[in-house]
Design a protein around this motif. Sequence first.
Motif, PDB file in Angstrom:
ATOM      1  N   LEU A   8       0.826  -1.217   0.000  1.00  0.00           N
ATOM      2  CA  LEU A   8       0.000   0.000   0.000  1.00  0.00           C
ATOM      3  C   LEU A   8       0.854   1.259   0.000  1.00  0.00           C
ATOM      4  N   ASP A 129      -3.553  -4.046   4.884  1.00  0.00           N
ATOM      5  CA  ASP A 129      -3.411  -3.669   6.290  1.00  0.00           C
ATOM      6  C   ASP A 129      -3.038  -2.193   6.421  1.00  0.00           C
ATOM      7  N   VAL A 130      -3.809  -1.471   7.229  1.00  0.00           N
ATOM      8  CA  VAL A 130      -3.552  -0.051   7.496  1.00  0.00           C
ATOM      9  C   VAL A 130      -3.305   0.109   8.986  1.00  0.00           C
ATOM     10  N   GLU A 131      -2.247   0.819   9.316  1.00  0.00           N
ATOM     11  CA  GLU A 131      -1.857   0.977  10.713  1.00  0.00           C
ATOM     12  C   GLU A 131      -2.969   1.640  11.519  1.00  0.00           C
ATOM     13  N   THR A 135      -7.408   6.905   8.728  1.00  0.00           N
ATOM     14  CA  THR A 135      -7.647   7.466   7.403  1.00  0.00           C
ATOM     15  C   THR A 135      -6.443   8.248   6.901  1.00  0.00           C
ATOM     16  N   ALA A 137      -3.286   7.778   7.520  1.00  0.00           N
ATOM     17  CA  ALA A 137      -2.231   6.862   7.077  1.00  0.00           C
ATOM     18  C   ALA A 137      -2.550   6.287   5.706  1.00  0.00           C
ATOM     19  N   LEU A 138      -3.817   5.934   5.474  1.00  0.00           N
ATOM     20  CA  LEU A 138      -4.211   5.373   4.178  1.00  0.00           C
ATOM     21  C   LEU A 138      -4.124   6.418   3.071  1.00  0.00           C
ATOM     22  N   GLN A 141      -0.613   6.557   1.930  1.00  0.00           N
ATOM     23  CA  GLN A 141      -0.260   5.368   1.162  1.00  0.00           C
ATOM     24  C   GLN A 141      -0.847   5.414  -0.247  1.00  0.00           C
ATOM     25  N   SER A 162      -9.302  -3.164   8.995  1.00  0.00           N
ATOM     26  CA  SER A 162      -8.550  -1.912   9.167  1.00  0.00           C
ATOM     27  C   SER A 162      -8.668  -1.032   7.924  1.00  0.00           C
ATOM     28  N   PHE A 163      -8.648  -1.661   6.740  1.00  0.00           N
ATOM     29  CA  PHE A 163      -8.785  -0.877   5.510  1.00  0.00           C
ATOM     30  C   PHE A 163     -10.204  -0.324   5.382  1.00  0.00           C
ATOM     31  N   ALA A 166     -10.432   2.653   7.614  1.00  0.00           N
ATOM     32  CA  ALA A 166      -9.632   3.796   7.156  1.00  0.00           C
ATOM     33  C   ALA A 166     -10.195   4.423   5.895  1.00  0.00           C
ATOM     34  N   SER A 167     -10.785   3.618   5.020  1.00  0.00           N
ATOM     35  CA  SER A 167     -11.271   4.141   3.734  1.00  0.00           C
ATOM     36  C   SER A 167     -12.677   4.701   3.813  1.00  0.00           C
TER      37      SER A 167
END
Length: 208
Positions: A8, A129-131, A135, A137-138, A141, A162-163, A166-167
Amino acid sequence: MKVSVQTLGGETGGDIELADAIFGLEPRADILHRVVTWQLEKRRGTARPTRERADVARSGKKLGRQKGGGTARHGDRRAPVFIGGGKAHGARLRDFNPSLNKKVRALGLKMALSSKAKDGSLIVVDGLDVEAGKTKALAGQFAALNVGVKTLVIDGDALNVSFANASGNLRGVNLLPAVGANVYDILKHDTLVLTRAAVEKLEARLNG
């Protein structure tokens, strides 16, 4: 055909071999048009009819004599001028339930995937995987991935939690499981992002 697999964050993580029978076809506008039209027609609900004069259950007896009563010359109480009477020129039943051969639908999905691979807007990632499911962080990426304004992300059987978290607040980013992959959504997005699991599921689904 070989495609590089990225993380990502935009880093390269090896290659993956995509089946030419699914990702290497020459797209045909007529097939794609037929499948998209079928999809949009299937979304439409049934247009409900209204009861007209012949559909109303009321007495057909004439209200009074034709002349000499001092009132209008009505035939029966089914007339639209009466409360409970049939509607004049009412809506007719329209049922939008078109059919399309399964082979054509599968071919349309293959051509939609091939069109994204052909124009370079297909990205294969190792995972989603998103930390901490953040949002911010994504978004960083995705900037490294260089995706378009509208991005469709397809995962395997189960969506990455997690995605998904975040999305949820990113405009123009949509997430689907592999079973929900369809021609209309693929074509209307600028970029298609597939996970390794999604590639395996789509190839297993379309190879049969």
